[in-house]
Design a protein around this motif. Sequence first.
Motif, PDB file in Angstrom:
ATOM      1  N   THR A  88     -32.721 -33.152  86.211  1.00 52.09           N
ATOM      2  CA  THR A  88     -31.267 -33.114  86.040  1.00 52.09           C
ATOM      3  C   THR A  88     -30.575 -33.540  87.323  1.00 52.09           C
ATOM      4  N   ARG A  89     -31.113 -33.128  88.467  1.00 56.50           N
ATOM      5  CA  ARG A  89     -30.525 -33.525  89.746  1.00 56.50           C
ATOM      6  C   ARG A  89     -30.612 -35.039  89.915  1.00 56.50           C
ATOM      7  N   LEU A  90     -31.759 -35.615  89.584  1.00 55.59           N
ATOM      8  CA  LEU A  90     -31.920 -37.067  89.668  1.00 55.59           C
ATOM      9  C   LEU A  90     -30.944 -37.768  88.726  1.00 55.59           C
ATOM     10  N   TRP A  91     -30.807 -37.246  87.515  1.00 50.62           N
ATOM     11  CA  TRP A  91     -29.885 -37.816  86.518  1.00 50.62           C
ATOM     12  C   TRP A  91     -28.449 -37.745  87.031  1.00 50.62           C
ATOM     13  N   MET A  92     -28.069 -36.638  87.670  1.00 46.85           N
ATOM     14  CA  MET A  92     -26.715 -36.470  88.202  1.00 46.85           C
ATOM     15  C   MET A  92     -26.455 -37.369  89.414  1.00 46.85           C
ATOM     16  N   SER A  93     -27.503 -37.858  90.066  1.00 43.78           N
ATOM     17  CA  SER A  93     -27.325 -38.683  91.265  1.00 43.78           C
ATOM     18  C   SER A  93     -26.840 -40.088  90.949  1.00 43.78           C
ATOM     19  N   SER A  94     -26.860 -40.476  89.689  1.00 48.46           N
ATOM     20  CA  SER A  94     -26.403 -41.819  89.306  1.00 48.46           C
ATOM     21  C   SER A  94     -24.920 -41.999  89.610  1.00 48.46           C
ATOM     22  N   GLN A  95     -24.565 -43.196  90.058  1.00 47.78           N
ATOM     23  CA  GLN A  95     -23.157 -43.489  90.343  1.00 47.78           C
ATOM     24  C   GLN A  95     -22.298 -43.365  89.090  1.00 47.78           C
TER      25      GLN A  95
ATOM     26  N   ARG B 106     -22.314 -40.966  87.040  1.00 48.48           N
ATOM     27  CA  ARG B 106     -22.043 -39.563  86.751  1.00 48.48           C
ATOM     28  C   ARG B 106     -21.057 -38.946  87.737  1.00 48.48           C
ATOM     29  N   GLN B 107     -20.395 -39.762  88.547  1.00 47.56           N
ATOM     30  CA  GLN B 107     -19.490 -39.240  89.571  1.00 47.56           C
ATOM     31  C   GLN B 107     -18.326 -38.452  88.963  1.00 47.56           C
ATOM     32  N   ALA B 108     -17.800 -38.903  87.834  1.00 52.32           N
ATOM     33  CA  ALA B 108     -16.691 -38.173  87.193  1.00 52.32           C
ATOM     34  C   ALA B 108     -17.160 -36.800  86.716  1.00 52.32           C
ATOM     35  N   LEU B 109     -18.347 -36.744  86.122  1.00 49.92           N
ATOM     36  CA  LEU B 109     -18.910 -35.461  85.681  1.00 49.92           C
ATOM     37  C   LEU B 109     -19.154 -34.559  86.885  1.00 49.92           C
TER      38      LEU B 109
ATOM     39  N   SER C 299     -17.630 -34.568  89.726  1.00 45.74           N
ATOM     40  CA  SER C 299     -16.327 -34.115  90.199  1.00 45.74           C
ATOM     41  C   SER C 299     -15.779 -32.989  89.315  1.00 45.74           C
ATOM     42  N   ASP C 300     -15.910 -33.148  87.985  1.00 44.58           N
ATOM     43  CA  ASP C 300     -15.463 -32.106  87.054  1.00 44.58           C
ATOM     44  C   ASP C 300     -16.213 -30.793  87.284  1.00 44.58           C
ATOM     45  N   VAL C 301     -17.521 -30.891  87.498  1.00 42.98           N
ATOM     46  CA  VAL C 301     -18.340 -29.692  87.717  1.00 42.98           C
ATOM     47  C   VAL C 301     -17.911 -28.974  88.997  1.00 42.98           C
ATOM     48  N   LEU C 302     -17.728 -29.742  90.069  1.00 39.85           N
ATOM     49  CA  LEU C 302     -17.312 -29.125  91.339  1.00 39.85           C
ATOM     50  C   LEU C 302     -15.938 -28.478  91.212  1.00 39.85           C
ATOM     51  N   ASP C 303     -14.996 -29.154  90.571  1.00 40.17           N
ATOM     52  CA  ASP C 303     -13.663 -28.570  90.357  1.00 40.17           C
ATOM     53  C   ASP C 303     -13.763 -27.290  89.540  1.00 40.17           C
ATOM     54  N   PHE C 304     -14.582 -27.325  88.488  1.00 39.12           N
ATOM     55  CA  PHE C 304     -14.752 -26.175  87.608  1.00 39.12           C
ATOM     56  C   PHE C 304     -15.273 -24.965  88.382  1.00 39.12           C
ATOM     57  N   ILE C 305     -16.294 -25.179  89.207  1.00 41.59           N
ATOM     58  CA  ILE C 305     -16.890 -24.066  89.948  1.00 41.59           C
ATOM     59  C   ILE C 305     -15.982 -23.586  91.075  1.00 41.59           C
ATOM     60  N   ILE C 306     -15.531 -24.521  91.907  1.00 46.89           N
ATOM     61  CA  ILE C 306     -14.824 -24.152  93.137  1.00 46.89           C
ATOM     62  C   ILE C 306     -13.381 -23.734  92.880  1.00 46.89           C
ATOM     63  N   TYR C 307     -12.625 -24.588  92.213  1.00 50.57           N
ATOM     64  CA  TYR C 307     -11.183 -24.365  92.105  1.00 50.57           C
ATOM     65  C   TYR C 307     -10.765 -23.517  90.908  1.00 50.57           C
ATOM     66  N   GLU C 308     -11.475 -23.681  89.793  1.00 45.69           N
ATOM     67  CA  GLU C 308     -11.062 -22.975  88.588  1.00 45.69           C
ATOM     68  C   GLU C 308     -11.731 -21.612  88.434  1.00 45.69           C
ATOM     69  N   ASN C 309     -12.868 -21.404  89.072  1.00 42.57           N
ATOM     70  CA  ASN C 309     -13.611 -20.160  88.861  1.00 42.57           C
ATOM     71  C   ASN C 309     -14.049 -19.468  90.141  1.00 42.57           C
ATOM     72  N   ASP C 310     -13.489 -19.856  91.260  1.00 43.01           N
ATOM     73  CA  ASP C 310     -13.700 -19.160  92.527  1.00 43.01           C
ATOM     74  C   ASP C 310     -15.183 -18.931  92.851  1.00 43.01           C
TER      75      ASP C 310
END
Length: 116
Positions: A32-39, A41-44, A46-57
């Motif tokens: 999954t990490r290798l799959w996420m490393s694809s250029q 998947r950058q939007a996904l 970004s969405d994941v990081l926003d979801f964890i950091i900004y929306e769910n502390d």
Amino acid sequence: MPTEPIPGEEECTTSLCTLDTVLEPYALEAGTRLWMSSQYRQALLSDVLDFIIYENDNSNESKLFSIEGMEAERNGGEVDFENHLSDYDFGKESAEILVFEQDYRNRMSMTEKSIF
């Protein structure tokens, strides 16, 4: 004289590296990490990081949800990190819910109806 960074102590400069740091103490499966490393998947990512950091502390629940979500995406599923169901009020009776419930009852067999 510049020195080379010690392996494992490089500065985190990529979104994927940031994700690894944010997910601690959890980790993505290697595939999954290798799959996420694809250029692509950058939007996904970004969405994941926003979801964890900004929306769910940085909650553990959001980290686990995100790991499952990325694995689901990798396997052809879809996850809506922006409008996920954990915020949905299932107790609220909207017109859409009532229509669904009425249609569901109409599709029940007589045996199913007698149970309910």
